[in-house]
Design a protein around this motif. Structure first.
Motif, PDB file in Angstrom:
ATOM      1  N   ASP A 226     -24.744  11.255  63.406  1.00  0.00           N
ATOM      2  CA  ASP A 226     -23.535  11.035  62.616  1.00  0.00           C
ATOM      3  C   ASP A 226     -23.705   9.833  61.689  1.00  0.00           C
ATOM      4  N   SER A 227     -24.305   8.778  62.208  1.00  0.00           N
ATOM      5  CA  SER A 227     -24.511   7.568  61.406  1.00  0.00           C
ATOM      6  C   SER A 227     -25.415   7.844  60.213  1.00  0.00           C
ATOM      7  N   GLN A 228     -26.507   8.582  60.442  1.00  0.00           N
ATOM      8  CA  GLN A 228     -27.444   8.858  59.354  1.00  0.00           C
ATOM      9  C   GLN A 228     -26.839   9.792  58.308  1.00  0.00           C
ATOM     10  N   LEU A 229     -26.038  10.753  58.732  1.00  0.00           N
ATOM     11  CA  LEU A 229     -25.349  11.617  57.773  1.00  0.00           C
ATOM     12  C   LEU A 229     -24.383  10.801  56.920  1.00  0.00           C
ATOM     13  N   ASP A 230     -23.688   9.864  57.554  1.00  0.00           N
ATOM     14  CA  ASP A 230     -22.750   9.017  56.815  1.00  0.00           C
ATOM     15  C   ASP A 230     -23.485   8.108  55.835  1.00  0.00           C
ATOM     16  N   ILE A 231     -24.656   7.622  56.246  1.00  0.00           N
ATOM     17  CA  ILE A 231     -25.467   6.788  55.352  1.00  0.00           C
ATOM     18  C   ILE A 231     -25.904   7.591  54.128  1.00  0.00           C
ATOM     19  N   LEU A 232     -26.283   8.851  54.344  1.00  0.00           N
ATOM     20  CA  LEU A 232     -26.689   9.702  53.225  1.00  0.00           C
ATOM     21  C   LEU A 232     -25.546   9.890  52.232  1.00  0.00           C
ATOM     22  N   TRP A 233     -24.353  10.177  52.749  1.00  0.00           N
ATOM     23  CA  TRP A 233     -23.210  10.348  51.854  1.00  0.00           C
ATOM     24  C   TRP A 233     -22.905   9.053  51.107  1.00  0.00           C
ATOM     25  N   GLN A 234     -22.955   7.927  51.814  1.00  0.00           N
ATOM     26  CA  GLN A 234     -22.669   6.657  51.156  1.00  0.00           C
ATOM     27  C   GLN A 234     -23.708   6.346  50.076  1.00  0.00           C
ATOM     28  N   ALA A 235     -24.974   6.664  50.353  1.00  0.00           N
ATOM     29  CA  ALA A 235     -26.029   6.446  49.363  1.00  0.00           C
ATOM     30  C   ALA A 235     -25.807   7.324  48.133  1.00  0.00           C
ATOM     31  N   MET A 236     -25.427   8.591  48.351  1.00  0.00           N
ATOM     32  CA  MET A 236     -25.138   9.485  47.225  1.00  0.00           C
ATOM     33  C   MET A 236     -23.961   8.956  46.411  1.00  0.00           C
ATOM     34  N   LYS A 237     -22.923   8.509  47.090  1.00  0.00           N
ATOM     35  CA  LYS A 237     -21.747   7.948  46.429  1.00  0.00           C
ATOM     36  C   LYS A 237     -22.132   6.730  45.590  1.00  0.00           C
ATOM     37  N   ASN A 238     -22.950   5.864  46.178  1.00  0.00           N
ATOM     38  CA  ASN A 238     -23.397   4.670  45.458  1.00  0.00           C
ATOM     39  C   ASN A 238     -24.190   5.039  44.210  1.00  0.00           C
ATOM     40  N   CYS A 239     -25.054   6.067  44.326  1.00  0.00           N
ATOM     41  CA  CYS A 239     -25.859   6.502  43.184  1.00  0.00           C
ATOM     42  C   CYS A 239     -24.962   6.940  42.029  1.00  0.00           C
ATOM     43  N   VAL A 240     -23.938   7.739  42.345  1.00  0.00           N
ATOM     44  CA  VAL A 240     -23.015   8.194  41.307  1.00  0.00           C
ATOM     45  C   VAL A 240     -22.334   6.996  40.654  1.00  0.00           C
ATOM     46  N   GLU A 241     -21.777   6.115  41.448  1.00  0.00           N
ATOM     47  CA  GLU A 241     -20.974   5.023  40.912  1.00  0.00           C
ATOM     48  C   GLU A 241     -21.811   3.980  40.178  1.00  0.00           C
ATOM     49  N   LEU A 242     -23.012   3.715  40.670  1.00  0.00           N
ATOM     50  CA  LEU A 242     -23.896   2.803  39.949  1.00  0.00           C
ATOM     51  C   LEU A 242     -24.286   3.381  38.589  1.00  0.00           C
ATOM     52  N   GLY A 243     -24.552   4.689  38.567  1.00  0.00           N
ATOM     53  CA  GLY A 243     -24.906   5.341  37.305  1.00  0.00           C
ATOM     54  C   GLY A 243     -23.756   5.356  36.319  1.00  0.00           C
ATOM     55  N   LEU A 244     -22.536   5.524  36.829  1.00  0.00           N
ATOM     56  CA  LEU A 244     -21.359   5.531  35.952  1.00  0.00           C
ATOM     57  C   LEU A 244     -21.075   4.149  35.380  1.00  0.00           C
ATOM     58  N   ASP A 245     -21.592   3.121  36.016  1.00  0.00           N
ATOM     59  CA  ASP A 245     -21.334   1.744  35.584  1.00  0.00           C
ATOM     60  C   ASP A 245     -22.451   1.175  34.708  1.00  0.00           C
ATOM     61  N   ALA A 246     -23.556   1.910  34.584  1.00  0.00           N
ATOM     62  CA  ALA A 246     -24.726   1.381  33.882  1.00  0.00           C
ATOM     63  C   ALA A 246     -24.796   1.902  32.450  1.00  0.00           C
ATOM     64  N   GLU A 247     -25.442   1.135  31.602  1.00  0.00           N
ATOM     65  CA  GLU A 247     -25.678   1.563  30.224  1.00  0.00           C
ATOM     66  C   GLU A 247     -27.002   0.998  29.748  1.00  0.00           C
ATOM     67  N   GLY A 248     -27.421   1.400  28.553  1.00  0.00           N
ATOM     68  CA  GLY A 248     -28.679   0.905  28.013  1.00  0.00           C
ATOM     69  C   GLY A 248     -29.715   1.999  27.897  1.00  0.00           C
ATOM     70  N   GLU A 249     -30.933   1.582  27.606  1.00  0.00           N
ATOM     71  CA  GLU A 249     -32.036   2.514  27.372  1.00  0.00           C
ATOM     72  C   GLU A 249     -32.848   2.734  28.628  1.00  0.00           C
ATOM     73  N   LEU A 250     -33.227   3.985  28.864  1.00  0.00           N
ATOM     74  CA  LEU A 250     -34.060   4.319  30.009  1.00  0.00           C
ATOM     75  C   LEU A 250     -35.521   3.985  29.709  1.00  0.00           C
ATOM     76  N   PRO A 251     -36.320   3.723  30.732  1.00  0.00           N
ATOM     77  CA  PRO A 251     -37.731   3.390  30.518  1.00  0.00           C
ATOM     78  C   PRO A 251     -38.494   4.549  29.879  1.00  0.00           C
ATOM     79  N   GLY A 252     -39.560   4.218  29.142  1.00  0.00           N
ATOM     80  CA  GLY A 252     -40.430   5.259  28.602  1.00  0.00           C
ATOM     81  C   GLY A 252     -40.395   5.374  27.104  1.00  0.00           C
ATOM     82  N   GLU A 253     -41.305   6.173  26.598  1.00  0.00           N
ATOM     83  CA  GLU A 253     -41.537   6.272  25.168  1.00  0.00           C
ATOM     84  C   GLU A 253     -40.480   7.058  24.406  1.00  0.00           C
ATOM     85  N   LEU A 254     -39.602   7.766  25.120  1.00  0.00           N
ATOM     86  CA  LEU A 254     -38.592   8.578  24.437  1.00  0.00           C
ATOM     87  C   LEU A 254     -37.391   7.762  23.968  1.00  0.00           C
TER      88      LEU A 254
END
Length: 469
Positions: A226-254
């Protein structure tokens, strides 16, 4: 057959599970093998060096996927999960300045002391991109060698088989499919096909998530699971929210600019024209922009498809008032479907194209959403089949070998297809013409017949369709 949900979903770093996380894990494993070898040759004071040769897709798109950097980090002892909250560029810069790696090769139990041995390693010379013929067993091959003078004294060949999973040459030849699958003998519901899964569900009166949960309990204590499943959901949630808060250019030649935050800001005010598709794209693109930046993501089931499952789950939790119990049910159901696809086909873009990455992720997300909305096992299986069916034949042709174009937008469309598939299945009875098992087999066969140019080599498709102005 048993593939744990906790193995299918793994916290790590971008930009690729097969080209970054897998090679890093392989490098760590070879580092440990070198330490074991040194235990038996500790009196030998001759200088050593280590070399890694990248083959096939790892060579052709390795630069864009930071495969060489992953090897460097792994040989220095870093694993993907340990880097999830670390400033990776800063850490990489520090270790690239070193000309050797230190390996602990002897530990005395009585004193708890250890001895280090220095092995020469220059990141710009000893990671070799071999653009010749790939290894026959799998397109994502790499050969690690420990050399004394010019003589190879220890060697291992690894394959990165998708989702951060790795296997060795001896293992891949010994298996019918290149998978490391746990024995399901001790699982109460060890299904190996969607057909068997539905039969077990009907016989025992259990949902797919309930069967998967009971199988997981054969290997994990309930509190830990149960703990590991909850950690996975929290990590996914964090990924979404961190991405929604970030801006700028991504790494690479494009020089690609992040777009998720601007899209999200347009949706936050009440807007009658806003649809669920807009929200799903914002959430999925946010995750995959984080992945492209080399930040923390959850393989779902790969990094290239890391935005699909989190975006659909995040939408359900935020817009449909989901609970933590729902999140667990979603992940367990998605894990059951992802395990079937990995067992019967592949989740590797280098092996079957993007149908195996975004297509698999869409099937998993559709199944999860259908389940938490009250769908029957038959409807869940139908939702997965619909989502996968409409990704068949999708190529993996990242421009410049970067997980950016078309990968970031493609996750948004994968989420939309998953959402639509769940809705269609819920409005039906669960009875449908094409079984999920047959669809998975069609994906496998399509992947086998697909040209290598369209399987994560950046040698065809969009990758070579840029007009220089």
């Amino acid at each position: 057959m048993f593939i744990s949900t906790l193995d299918l979903f793994k916290v790590g770093i971008g930009p690729s599970s097969s080209h970054t996380m897998g090679p890093m894990e392989a490098a760590v494993d070879f580092r440990n093998r070198m330490a074991e070898w040194m235990n038996d040759h500790s009196d030998d004071d001759q200088p050593y060096r280590v070399r890694c040769t990248l083959k096939g897709s790892l060579a052709f798109t390795g630069k864009g996927h930071a495969t060489d950097n992953a090897v460097v980090l792994g040989l220095h002892g870093y694993q993907p999960k340990s880097l999830a909250s670390v400033n990776v560029p800063e850490k990489l810069k520090a270790i690239q300045e070193k000309s050797a790696i230190n390996v602990v090769y002897r530990t005395t139990d009585q004193t708890q002391s250890s001895t280090q041995f220095s092995i020469h390693f220059q990141h710009d010379q000893d990671v070799v991109f071999d653009f010749g013929e790939p290894l026959s067993e799998h397109p994502n091959g790499m050969i690690f060698e420990l050399l004394q003078q010019d003589t190879v004294v220890l060697s291992e060949t690894y394959f990165s088989i998708g989702g951060g999973f790795i296997t060795t040459l001896s293992d891949i030849n010994a298996l019918e499919a290149p998978l490391k699958i746990l024995d399901a003998e001790h699982c109460p519901y060890g299904f190996e096909s969607a057909k068997t899964m539905l039969q077990m569900s009907r016989t025992n009166g259990l949902s797919i998530a309930e069967m998967k949960y009971k199988n997981e309990l054969s290997y994990y204590p309930q509190e830990e699971l149960d703990s590991q499943l909850d950690i996975l959901w929290q990590a996914m949630k964090n990924c979404v929210e961190l991405g929604l808060d970030a801006e700028g250019e991504l790494p690479g030649e494009l020089h690609i600019q992040r777009r998720a935050r601007k899209l999200y800001e347009q949706l936050k005010p009440t807007d009658a024209s806003c649809t669920v598709n807009d929200w799903l794209c914002a959430y999925a693109m946010a995750v995959n922009e984080e992945n492209a930046a080399g930040h923390m993501v959850v393989t779902a089931p790969t990094n290239g498809a890391a935005g699909v499952v989190p975006s659909v789950l995040y939408y359900f939790m935020k817009h449909e008032s989901g609970t933590i119990k729902d999140a667990r049910e979603f992940l367990l159901t998605a894990g059951a479907i992802g395990g079937l696809i990995k067992h019967k086909s592949s989740i590797s873009g280098a092996e079957v194209g993007c149908q195996g990455e975004v297509g698999s992720a869409a099937a998993m997300a559709a199944a999860g959403l259908c389940a938490v909305r009250g769908g029957s096992p038959e409807q869940v299986e139908n939702a997965a089949e619909i989502a996968l069916e409409h990704h068949l034949g999708m190529t993996c042709d990242p421009v410049a070998g970067l997980v950016q174009v078309p990968c970031i937008e493609r996750n948004g469309f994968g989420a939309i297809k998953a959402f639509t598939a769940a809705n269609l299945a819920l409005r039906g009875s669960g009875q449908h013409f094409m079984p999920l098992d047959n669809c998975i087999e069609a994906m496998k066969q399509t992947g086998l017949e697909m040209s290598h140019k369209y399987k994560e080599t950046s040698l065809g498709g969009l990758a070579v369709s840029i007009t220089e102005c």
